[in-house]
Design a protein around this motif. Structure first.
Motif, PDB file in Angstrom:
ATOM      1  N   ILE A 165      -2.061  -6.035   1.505  1.00  0.00           N
ATOM      2  CA  ILE A 165      -2.083  -5.551   2.890  1.00  0.00           C
ATOM      3  C   ILE A 165      -3.033  -4.369   2.916  1.00  0.00           C
ATOM      4  O   ILE A 165      -2.808  -3.372   2.221  1.00  0.00           O
ATOM      5  CB  ILE A 165      -0.674  -5.131   3.344  1.00  0.00           C
ATOM      6  CG1 ILE A 165       0.281  -6.323   3.242  1.00  0.00           C
ATOM      7  CG2 ILE A 165      -0.702  -4.571   4.756  1.00  0.00           C
ATOM      8  CD1 ILE A 165       1.746  -5.952   3.374  1.00  0.00           C
ATOM      9  N   VAL A 166      -4.125  -4.510   3.672  1.00  0.00           N
ATOM     10  CA  VAL A 166      -5.209  -3.532   3.609  1.00  0.00           C
ATOM     11  C   VAL A 166      -5.511  -3.008   5.008  1.00  0.00           C
ATOM     12  O   VAL A 166      -5.771  -3.810   5.915  1.00  0.00           O
ATOM     13  CB  VAL A 166      -6.496  -4.166   3.024  1.00  0.00           C
ATOM     14  CG1 VAL A 166      -7.608  -3.134   2.894  1.00  0.00           C
ATOM     15  CG2 VAL A 166      -6.208  -4.802   1.677  1.00  0.00           C
TER      16      VAL A 166
ATOM     17  N   PRO B 136       0.838  -1.214   0.000  1.00  0.00           N
ATOM     18  CA  PRO B 136       0.000   0.000   0.000  1.00  0.00           C
ATOM     19  C   PRO B 136       0.867   1.258   0.000  1.00  0.00           C
ATOM     20  O   PRO B 136       1.989   1.260   0.526  1.00  0.00           O
ATOM     21  CB  PRO B 136      -0.804  -0.117   1.295  1.00  0.00           C
ATOM     22  CG  PRO B 136      -0.047  -1.068   2.145  1.00  0.00           C
ATOM     23  CD  PRO B 136       0.729  -1.983   1.250  1.00  0.00           C
ATOM     24  N   ALA B 137       0.328   2.310  -0.570  1.00  0.00           N
ATOM     25  CA  ALA B 137       1.099   3.537  -0.801  1.00  0.00           C
ATOM     26  C   ALA B 137       1.862   4.035   0.425  1.00  0.00           C
ATOM     27  O   ALA B 137       3.039   4.393   0.309  1.00  0.00           O
ATOM     28  CB  ALA B 137       0.174   4.625  -1.345  1.00  0.00           C
ATOM     29  N   PRO B 138       1.264   4.075   1.632  1.00  0.00           N
ATOM     30  CA  PRO B 138       1.996   4.659   2.759  1.00  0.00           C
ATOM     31  C   PRO B 138       3.194   3.834   3.204  1.00  0.00           C
ATOM     32  O   PRO B 138       4.028   4.335   3.935  1.00  0.00           O
ATOM     33  CB  PRO B 138       0.952   4.747   3.872  1.00  0.00           C
ATOM     34  CG  PRO B 138      -0.107   3.806   3.477  1.00  0.00           C
ATOM     35  CD  PRO B 138      -0.111   3.737   1.994  1.00  0.00           C
ATOM     36  N   LEU B 139       3.274   2.598   2.762  1.00  0.00           N
ATOM     37  CA  LEU B 139       4.390   1.744   3.193  1.00  0.00           C
ATOM     38  C   LEU B 139       5.466   1.613   2.117  1.00  0.00           C
ATOM     39  O   LEU B 139       6.507   0.989   2.350  1.00  0.00           O
ATOM     40  CB  LEU B 139       3.870   0.358   3.590  1.00  0.00           C
ATOM     41  CG  LEU B 139       2.845   0.346   4.733  1.00  0.00           C
ATOM     42  CD1 LEU B 139       2.476  -1.086   5.105  1.00  0.00           C
ATOM     43  CD2 LEU B 139       3.373   1.088   5.964  1.00  0.00           C
ATOM     44  N   ARG B 140       5.234   2.207   0.955  1.00  0.00           N
ATOM     45  CA  ARG B 140       6.205   2.024  -0.140  1.00  0.00           C
ATOM     46  C   ARG B 140       7.519   2.732   0.120  1.00  0.00           C
ATOM     47  O   ARG B 140       8.540   2.366  -0.446  1.00  0.00           O
ATOM     48  CB  ARG B 140       5.605   2.541  -1.458  1.00  0.00           C
ATOM     49  CG  ARG B 140       4.568   1.615  -2.007  1.00  0.00           C
ATOM     50  CD  ARG B 140       3.954   2.155  -3.280  1.00  0.00           C
ATOM     51  NE  ARG B 140       2.616   1.607  -3.428  1.00  0.00           N
ATOM     52  CZ  ARG B 140       1.627   2.212  -4.063  1.00  0.00           C
ATOM     53  NH1 ARG B 140       1.827   3.402  -4.615  1.00  0.00           N
ATOM     54  NH2 ARG B 140       0.451   1.649  -4.132  1.00  0.00           N
TER      55      ARG B 140
END
Lengths: 92, 153
Positions: free
Chosen positions: A84-85, A8-12
Protein backbone atom coordinates in the motif's frame (compact mmCIF):
# COMPACT_ATOMS: atom_id res chain seq x y z
CA UNK A 1 -5.43 -18.42 0.43
CA UNK A 2 -3.07 -16.20 2.43
CA UNK A 3 -1.18 -13.39 0.74
CA UNK A 4 1.48 -11.17 2.27
CA UNK A 5 0.57 -7.49 2.62
CA UNK A 6 3.16 -4.88 3.62
CA UNK A 7 1.77 -2.24 5.97
CA UNK A 8 3.26 1.27 5.59
CA UNK A 9 4.64 2.80 8.77
CA UNK A 10 1.85 5.36 9.42
CA UNK A 11 -0.80 2.64 9.36
CA UNK A 12 0.96 0.11 11.59
CA UNK A 13 -0.56 1.60 14.72
CA UNK A 14 -3.82 0.09 13.53
CA UNK A 15 -2.35 -3.37 12.92
CA UNK A 16 -0.67 -3.97 16.25
CA UNK A 17 2.62 -2.57 14.95
CA UNK A 18 2.92 -5.42 12.48
CA UNK A 19 4.92 -4.52 9.37
CA UNK A 20 3.29 -7.24 7.30
CA UNK A 21 0.21 -9.38 7.52
CA UNK A 22 -0.96 -12.62 5.92
CA UNK A 23 -4.44 -11.89 4.65
CA UNK A 24 -7.06 -14.04 2.96
CA UNK A 25 -8.45 -13.50 -0.52
CA UNK A 26 -8.13 -14.32 -4.18
CA UNK A 27 -8.15 -10.74 -5.42
CA UNK A 28 -6.81 -7.38 -4.26
CA UNK A 29 -10.34 -6.30 -3.32
CA UNK A 30 -10.89 -9.39 -1.18
CA UNK A 31 -7.53 -8.91 0.52
CA UNK A 32 -8.38 -5.28 1.34
CA UNK A 33 -11.78 -6.38 2.64
CA UNK A 34 -10.05 -8.84 4.93
CA UNK A 35 -7.65 -6.11 6.08
CA UNK A 36 -10.33 -3.57 6.92
CA UNK A 37 -12.54 -6.29 8.39
CA UNK A 38 -9.83 -7.20 10.87
CA UNK A 39 -8.67 -3.64 11.50
CA UNK A 40 -11.72 -1.44 11.05
CA UNK A 41 -9.98 1.78 12.18
CA UNK A 42 -7.83 1.54 9.04
CA UNK A 43 -10.80 1.98 6.80
CA UNK A 44 -11.16 5.76 7.05
CA UNK A 45 -7.54 6.24 6.04
CA UNK A 46 -7.81 3.96 3.00
CA UNK A 47 -11.36 4.73 1.82
CA UNK A 48 -13.20 8.02 1.41
CA UNK A 49 -16.77 8.66 2.50
CA UNK A 50 -17.88 7.56 -0.97
CA UNK A 51 -16.62 4.05 -0.18
CA UNK A 52 -13.89 4.23 -2.82
CA UNK A 53 -10.16 3.93 -2.23
CA UNK A 54 -8.82 7.41 -1.57
CA UNK A 55 -7.17 8.82 -4.69
CA UNK A 56 -3.76 9.03 -3.07
CA UNK A 57 -3.85 5.40 -1.90
CA UNK A 58 -2.14 3.12 -4.41
CA UNK A 59 -1.94 -0.63 -4.25
CA UNK A 60 0.87 -2.60 -5.83
CA UNK A 61 1.02 -6.33 -6.51
CA UNK A 62 4.74 -6.96 -6.44
CA UNK A 63 6.02 -4.08 -8.62
CA UNK A 64 2.80 -3.46 -10.57
CA UNK A 65 0.32 -0.72 -9.73
CA UNK A 66 -3.17 -2.30 -9.81
CA UNK A 67 -4.40 0.67 -11.85
CA UNK A 68 -2.39 -0.89 -14.69
CA UNK A 69 -3.86 -4.34 -13.97
CA UNK A 70 -7.51 -5.09 -13.15
CA UNK A 71 -7.81 -2.64 -10.27
CA UNK A 72 -9.25 -4.29 -7.18
CA UNK A 73 -10.31 -7.26 -9.29
CA UNK A 74 -6.65 -8.13 -9.85
CA UNK A 75 -6.13 -11.79 -9.00
CA UNK A 76 -3.41 -12.60 -6.50
CA UNK A 77 -1.31 -15.70 -5.86
CA UNK A 78 0.15 -16.88 -2.53
CA UNK A 79 3.61 -15.90 -3.76
CA UNK A 80 2.58 -12.28 -4.43
CA UNK A 81 3.39 -9.40 -2.12
CA UNK A 82 0.90 -6.54 -1.87
CA UNK A 83 2.08 -3.04 -0.97
CA UNK A 84 0.00 0.00 0.00
CA UNK A 85 1.80 3.08 -1.28
CA UNK A 86 0.73 6.71 -0.92
CA UNK A 87 1.10 9.27 -3.65
CA UNK A 88 1.70 12.42 -1.64
CA UNK A 89 -0.30 15.38 -2.85
CA UNK A 90 -1.15 18.72 -1.35
CA UNK A 91 -1.08 22.41 -1.90
CA UNK A 92 -2.56 25.72 -0.95
CA UNK B 1 4.38 14.46 18.55
CA UNK B 2 7.81 15.96 18.07
CA UNK B 3 9.92 16.15 14.95
CA UNK B 4 13.62 16.63 15.60
CA UNK B 5 15.56 18.35 12.82
CA UNK B 6 18.82 20.21 12.44
CA UNK B 7 19.57 23.61 10.97
CA UNK B 8 21.12 22.27 7.78
CA UNK B 9 18.03 20.17 7.02
CA UNK B 10 15.71 23.13 7.52
CA UNK B 11 18.05 25.22 5.38
CA UNK B 12 17.83 22.65 2.58
CA UNK B 13 14.02 22.70 2.68
CA UNK B 14 13.88 26.51 2.70
CA UNK B 15 16.36 26.68 -0.20
CA UNK B 16 14.32 24.15 -2.18
CA UNK B 17 11.20 26.27 -1.72
CA UNK B 18 13.02 29.39 -2.87
CA UNK B 19 14.53 27.59 -5.87
CA UNK B 20 11.18 26.42 -7.23
CA UNK B 21 9.24 29.62 -6.38
CA UNK B 22 6.59 30.47 -7.53
CA UNK B 23 5.97 26.75 -7.96
CA UNK B 24 5.59 24.52 -4.92
CA UNK B 25 8.50 22.32 -3.96
CA UNK B 26 8.08 18.91 -2.38
CA UNK B 27 10.06 16.08 -0.91
CA UNK B 28 10.21 13.26 1.59
CA UNK B 29 11.54 13.25 5.11
CA UNK B 30 13.67 10.17 5.82
CA UNK B 31 14.48 9.20 9.36
CA UNK B 32 13.54 7.19 12.39
CA UNK B 33 10.45 6.62 14.48
CA UNK B 34 11.42 6.51 18.14
CA UNK B 35 9.45 4.35 20.61
CA UNK B 36 8.12 7.44 22.42
CA UNK B 37 6.52 8.78 19.25
CA UNK B 38 9.29 11.25 18.45
CA UNK B 39 10.51 11.33 14.87
CA UNK B 40 14.11 12.10 14.02
CA UNK B 41 14.85 13.52 10.59
CA UNK B 42 18.02 11.98 9.16
CA UNK B 43 17.89 13.14 5.55
CA UNK B 44 15.89 15.46 3.32
CA UNK B 45 14.92 13.77 0.04
CA UNK B 46 13.86 16.35 -2.57
CA UNK B 47 11.41 15.17 -5.21
CA UNK B 48 10.39 16.82 -8.47
CA UNK B 49 6.89 18.27 -8.30
CA UNK B 50 5.00 16.17 -10.86
CA UNK B 51 1.56 17.69 -10.28
CA UNK B 52 1.03 18.00 -14.05
CA UNK B 53 0.62 14.22 -14.11
CA UNK B 54 -1.90 14.23 -11.28
CA UNK B 55 -4.78 13.35 -13.57
CA UNK B 56 -3.41 9.84 -13.89
CA UNK B 57 -3.99 9.40 -10.18
CA UNK B 58 -7.43 10.98 -10.14
CA UNK B 59 -6.08 14.00 -8.27
CA UNK B 60 -6.07 16.67 -10.99
CA UNK B 61 -8.37 19.60 -10.25
CA UNK B 62 -7.29 22.19 -12.78
CA UNK B 63 -4.86 23.92 -10.43
CA UNK B 64 -1.20 24.41 -11.39
CA UNK B 65 2.10 23.76 -9.65
CA UNK B 66 1.85 27.20 -8.03
CA UNK B 67 -0.87 25.75 -5.80
CA UNK B 68 -0.39 21.98 -5.86
CA UNK B 69 2.29 19.32 -5.66
CA UNK B 70 2.46 15.61 -6.26
CA UNK B 71 4.96 12.96 -5.25
CA UNK B 72 4.07 9.91 -7.35
CA UNK B 73 3.95 6.45 -5.77
CA UNK B 74 7.00 5.53 -7.86
CA UNK B 75 8.93 8.50 -6.43
CA UNK B 76 7.70 7.56 -2.98
CA UNK B 77 8.97 4.02 -3.46
CA UNK B 78 12.36 5.37 -4.59
CA UNK B 79 12.54 7.45 -1.42
CA UNK B 80 11.49 4.47 0.64
CA UNK B 81 14.26 2.36 -0.88
CA UNK B 82 16.79 5.12 -0.18
CA UNK B 83 15.58 5.24 3.42
CA UNK B 84 15.72 1.49 3.93
CA UNK B 85 19.26 1.34 2.53
CA UNK B 86 20.25 3.46 5.53
CA UNK B 87 18.06 1.65 8.04
CA UNK B 88 15.54 4.52 8.03
CA UNK B 89 11.92 4.94 6.97
CA UNK B 90 9.83 7.64 5.35
CA UNK B 91 8.67 9.67 8.36
CA UNK B 92 6.89 12.46 6.51
CA UNK B 93 6.89 14.90 3.69
CA UNK B 94 7.50 18.59 3.06
CA UNK B 95 6.25 21.17 0.61
CA UNK B 96 6.16 24.92 0.14
CA UNK B 97 3.26 27.36 0.12
CA UNK B 98 4.28 30.17 -2.27
CA UNK B 99 2.91 33.52 -1.04
CA UNK B 100 0.67 31.74 1.44
CA UNK B 101 0.93 30.98 5.17
CA UNK B 102 2.55 27.77 6.43
CA UNK B 103 -0.80 26.24 7.31
CA UNK B 104 -2.20 23.04 5.79
CA UNK B 105 -5.08 23.40 3.39
CA UNK B 106 -8.19 21.30 3.08
CA UNK B 107 -6.55 19.73 0.06
CA UNK B 108 -3.52 18.82 2.19
CA UNK B 109 -5.81 17.28 4.79
CA UNK B 110 -7.74 15.20 2.28
CA UNK B 111 -4.55 13.58 1.07
CA UNK B 112 -2.84 12.85 4.38
CA UNK B 113 -2.22 9.86 6.58
CA UNK B 114 -1.67 9.89 10.36
CA UNK B 115 1.74 9.65 12.02
CA UNK B 116 3.67 11.23 9.14
CA UNK B 117 5.01 14.74 9.59
CA UNK B 118 3.67 17.25 7.07
CA UNK B 119 6.19 20.06 7.06
CA UNK B 120 5.22 23.27 5.27
CA UNK B 121 7.44 26.23 4.47
CA UNK B 122 5.86 29.53 3.50
CA UNK B 123 7.76 31.30 0.70
CA UNK B 124 6.87 34.98 0.46
CA UNK B 125 8.03 36.86 -2.65
CA UNK B 126 10.66 34.20 -3.23
CA UNK B 127 12.01 34.27 0.34
CA UNK B 128 11.42 31.37 2.74
CA UNK B 129 9.58 32.53 5.83
CA UNK B 130 7.61 30.55 8.44
CA UNK B 131 8.03 26.80 8.68
CA UNK B 132 5.60 24.55 10.54
CA UNK B 133 4.96 20.83 10.88
CA UNK B 134 1.64 19.01 11.30
CA UNK B 135 0.34 15.53 11.97
CA UNK B 136 -3.09 14.09 11.26
CA UNK B 137 -5.03 12.81 14.28
CA UNK B 138 -7.40 9.84 14.38
CA UNK B 139 -10.28 12.11 13.37
CA UNK B 140 -8.30 13.11 10.27
CA UNK B 141 -7.70 16.63 11.60
CA UNK B 142 -4.27 18.26 11.43
CA UNK B 143 -2.57 19.10 14.72
CA UNK B 144 0.48 21.33 15.00
CA UNK B 145 3.62 19.35 15.72
CA UNK B 146 6.54 20.55 17.81
CA UNK B 147 9.68 21.00 15.70
CA UNK B 148 12.72 20.48 17.89
CA UNK B 149 15.68 22.08 16.19
CA UNK B 150 19.23 21.01 17.00
CA UNK B 151 22.45 22.60 15.84
CA UNK B 152 23.99 19.20 15.19
CA UNK B 153 24.70 18.48 11.51
Amino acid sequence: MAVKVLIPAPLRRYTGDQESLELEGGSVGEILDDLTGRYSELKKHLYGEDGKLRNFVNVYVNDEDIRHLQQQGTAVQPTDVISIVPSIAGGL
Amino acid sequence: MTLTVNEAQLGAIRAHGERTYPRECCGLLLGRFEPDGEKILCSVYPVENTWEGAGEFGLGDGEGEERRFLITPDDYRSGERAARSQGWEVIGTYHSHPDHPARPSEFDRGNAWPVYSYLIVSVQNGQAADLTSWTLDDERQFQLETVHQTTEV
